[in-house]
Scaffold this motif. Structure first.
Motif, PDB file in Angstrom:
ATOM      1  N   PRO A   1      49.258  38.856  38.868  1.00 30.37           N
ATOM      2  CA  PRO A   1      49.329  39.260  40.280  1.00 30.37           C
ATOM      3  C   PRO A   1      48.437  38.396  41.162  1.00 30.37           C
ATOM      4  O   PRO A   1      47.474  37.790  40.712  1.00 30.37           O
ATOM      5  CB  PRO A   1      48.825  40.701  40.244  1.00 30.37           C
ATOM      6  CG  PRO A   1      47.961  40.784  39.025  1.00 30.37           C
ATOM      7  CD  PRO A   1      48.600  39.868  38.022  1.00 30.37           C
ATOM      8  N   ARG A   2      48.787  38.352  42.433  1.00 26.95           N
ATOM      9  CA  ARG A   2      48.057  37.654  43.497  1.00 26.95           C
ATOM     10  C   ARG A   2      48.069  36.126  43.320  1.00 26.95           C
ATOM     11  O   ARG A   2      48.508  35.412  44.211  1.00 26.95           O
ATOM     12  CB  ARG A   2      46.623  38.177  43.615  1.00 26.95           C
ATOM     13  CG  ARG A   2      46.580  39.614  44.143  1.00 26.95           C
ATOM     14  CD  ARG A   2      45.172  40.012  44.499  1.00 26.95           C
ATOM     15  NE  ARG A   2      44.324  40.147  43.331  1.00 26.95           N
ATOM     16  CZ  ARG A   2      44.289  41.244  42.580  1.00 26.95           C
ATOM     17  NH1 ARG A   2      45.051  42.281  42.883  1.00 26.95           N
ATOM     18  NH2 ARG A   2      43.496  41.323  41.536  1.00 26.95           N
ATOM     19  N   MET A   3      47.581  35.639  42.204  1.00 22.83           N
ATOM     20  CA  MET A   3      47.638  34.206  41.949  1.00 22.83           C
ATOM     21  C   MET A   3      48.133  34.000  40.523  1.00 22.83           C
ATOM     22  O   MET A   3      47.472  34.397  39.571  1.00 22.83           O
ATOM     23  CB  MET A   3      46.259  33.557  42.112  1.00 22.83           C
ATOM     24  CG  MET A   3      46.284  32.037  41.951  1.00 22.83           C
ATOM     25  SD  MET A   3      44.617  31.323  41.884  1.00 22.83           S
ATOM     26  CE  MET A   3      43.925  31.918  43.413  1.00 22.83           C
TER      27      MET A   3
ATOM     28  N   ASP B   1      43.132  38.537  36.450  1.00 27.21           N
ATOM     29  CA  ASP B   1      44.063  37.916  37.382  1.00 27.21           C
ATOM     30  C   ASP B   1      43.609  36.484  37.673  1.00 27.21           C
ATOM     31  O   ASP B   1      42.594  36.015  37.144  1.00 27.21           O
ATOM     32  CB  ASP B   1      44.197  38.729  38.675  1.00 27.21           C
ATOM     33  CG  ASP B   1      42.879  38.945  39.398  1.00 27.21           C
ATOM     34  OD1 ASP B   1      42.036  38.012  39.403  1.00 27.21           O
ATOM     35  OD2 ASP B   1      42.681  40.028  39.977  1.00 27.21           O
ATOM     36  N   GLY B   2      44.370  35.792  38.531  1.00 33.17           N
ATOM     37  CA  GLY B   2      44.081  34.392  38.794  1.00 33.17           C
ATOM     38  C   GLY B   2      42.746  34.154  39.463  1.00 33.17           C
ATOM     39  O   GLY B   2      41.999  33.234  39.107  1.00 33.17           O
ATOM     40  N   ASP B   3      42.412  34.987  40.460  1.00 33.12           N
ATOM     41  CA  ASP B   3      41.130  34.836  41.143  1.00 33.12           C
ATOM     42  C   ASP B   3      39.970  35.017  40.168  1.00 33.12           C
ATOM     43  O   ASP B   3      38.995  34.253  40.188  1.00 33.12           O
ATOM     44  CB  ASP B   3      41.008  35.853  42.281  1.00 33.12           C
ATOM     45  CG  ASP B   3      41.939  35.549  43.440  1.00 33.12           C
ATOM     46  OD1 ASP B   3      42.198  34.348  43.677  1.00 33.12           O
ATOM     47  OD2 ASP B   3      42.408  36.492  44.095  1.00 33.12           O
ATOM     48  N   ALA B   4      40.083  36.042  39.323  1.00 33.23           N
ATOM     49  CA  ALA B   4      39.029  36.287  38.340  1.00 33.23           C
ATOM     50  C   ALA B   4      38.950  35.148  37.331  1.00 33.23           C
ATOM     51  O   ALA B   4      37.862  34.813  36.842  1.00 33.23           O
ATOM     52  CB  ALA B   4      39.285  37.620  37.617  1.00 33.23           C
TER      53      ALA B   4
ATOM     54  N   GLU C   1      49.516  28.401  39.635  1.00 29.21           N
ATOM     55  CA  GLU C   1      48.579  28.037  40.696  1.00 29.21           C
ATOM     56  C   GLU C   1      47.162  27.878  40.152  1.00 29.21           C
ATOM     57  O   GLU C   1      46.422  26.980  40.578  1.00 29.21           O
ATOM     58  CB  GLU C   1      48.600  29.090  41.810  1.00 29.21           C
ATOM     59  CG  GLU C   1      47.683  28.780  42.979  1.00 29.21           C
ATOM     60  CD  GLU C   1      48.004  27.461  43.666  1.00 29.21           C
ATOM     61  OE1 GLU C   1      47.075  26.885  44.276  1.00 29.21           O
ATOM     62  OE2 GLU C   1      49.171  27.014  43.594  1.00 29.21           O
ATOM     63  N   VAL C   2      46.769  28.733  39.219  1.00 34.38           N
ATOM     64  CA  VAL C   2      45.446  28.591  38.601  1.00 34.38           C
ATOM     65  C   VAL C   2      45.337  27.237  37.914  1.00 34.38           C
ATOM     66  O   VAL C   2      44.327  26.530  38.039  1.00 34.38           O
ATOM     67  CB  VAL C   2      45.190  29.726  37.585  1.00 34.38           C
ATOM     68  CG1 VAL C   2      43.884  29.473  36.811  1.00 34.38           C
ATOM     69  CG2 VAL C   2      45.112  31.073  38.289  1.00 34.38           C
TER      70      VAL C   2
END
Length: 232
Positions: free
Chosen positions: A57-59, A34-37, A63-64
Motif C-alpha cells: 500500500p501507498r508505495m 509498507d514502502g515508506d517504512a 517505486e521503492v
C-alpha cells in the motif's frame, strides 16, 4: 557479523514466516510493513539485502526499488503475487537481483538470499587495486572493490550485473549459454528463467550505452552471449 536482511511486505504472516526462516539461517531480519517504512528501514539499518514485495500500500515495491537504485546498490530480491513475466522483467530491469513468485517456500527464499549474499561476498573498502583489476578495451572491472568503469567513468551495477560481466570478461572469446551464466552466478541446478538473464543483459547494455559504450556484450543467436570489443 550476521548479515541484516530487510523484509518489506504488508502481510505480517509473510514477514513472520520469512523472519523465522532467515533467523534459522543465521541472518538478522528487520521488518517493514509498507514502502515508506522500507525506505526508512534502509536508512536506519543499512541492510545487506532487501526482500521487497511488489504489491504494497501507498508505495509499491517498484517505486521503492526505483528510489533505492537512485543512490544505492543494495541487493534486492522481489516477491511478486503476479504470475506473469511483465512484472518479473520490469523488476529485473529496475535493478532487482532476483525474484520469487508467491506462494513460495521460505526455504527457497532463504536459498536465493544466500546465493545473492555469496555473490556479494565481503565487499572490502575501496582501495587501490590496479594489480587485480581486469580491463578489456574501455571496460574495466575491479573485482575487489566491486567497481565497473567505462573509459574511466564509473558505471553503477547491481551484484548480478557485475557477476555477469565478470563471467564474460574472464573468458572474452568464449560464448556463454544462458544456462552457463546461471551456473556461474548461482551454481548448478538453480532455477532461473532464460528471460531473467536476457533482462540483466539488456540492463547492462543500457547502462554502458548511457556511458558511451554500445559494444559491451554481443549476442550469438541461438547460443548465448560473449564479451564485445568494448571500444577496443
Amino acid at each position: 557479523m550476521p548479515r541484516t536482511i530487510l523484509i518489506a511486505d504488508d502481510d505480517p504472516h509473510i514477514r513472520q514466516l520469512l523472519a523465522f526462516a532467515l533467523t534459522k539461517a543465521g541472518l538478522t531480519p528487520v521488518e517493514a510493513e509498507d514502502g515508506d517504512a522500507a525506505l526508512a528501514a534502509v536508512a536506519a539499518h543499512a541492510p545487506d539485502l532487501v526482500v521487497l514485495d511488489i504489491n504494497m500500500p501507498r508505495m509499491d515495491g517498484i517505486e521503492v526499488c526505483r528510489r533505492l537504485r537512485a543512490d544505492s546498490d543494495v541487493p534486492i530480491l522481489f516477491l511478486s503475487s503476479r504470475d506473469d513475466e511483465i512484472d518479473r522483467v520490469l523488476g529485473i530491469e529496475l535493478g532487482a537481483d532476483d525474484y520469487v513468485v508467491k506462494p513460495f517456500s521460505p526455504r527457497e527464499v532463504v536459498a536465493r538470499v544466500m546465493a545473492i549474499l555469496r555473490r556479494v561476498g565481503a565487499r572490502p573498502p575501496a582501495v587501490d587495486s590496479a594489480a587485480v583489476a581486469i580491463q578489456h578495451g574501455r571496460l574495466r572491472l575491479d573485482p575487489d572493490g566491486w567497481q565497473a568503469s567505462w573509459g574511466g567513468a564509473p558505471v553503477a551495477l547491481t551484484v548480478t550485473e557485475f557477476g555477469i560481466l565478470r563471467t564474460l570478461l574472464a573468458m572474452p572469446s568464449k560464448v556463454f549459454s544462458r544456462d552457463a551464466i546461471i551456473d556461474r552466478l548461482h551454481g548448478p541446478g538453480f532455477a532461473i528463467t532464460d528471460r531473467t538473464i536476457d533482462s540483466h543483459v539488456r540492463n547492462l547494455r543500457a547502462k554502458f550505452a548511457a556511458a558511451g559504450g554500445d559494444d559491451v556484450i554481443e549476442t550469438r543467436a541461438g547460443i548465448g552471449y560473449r564479451l564485445g570489443t568494448c571500444g577496443g
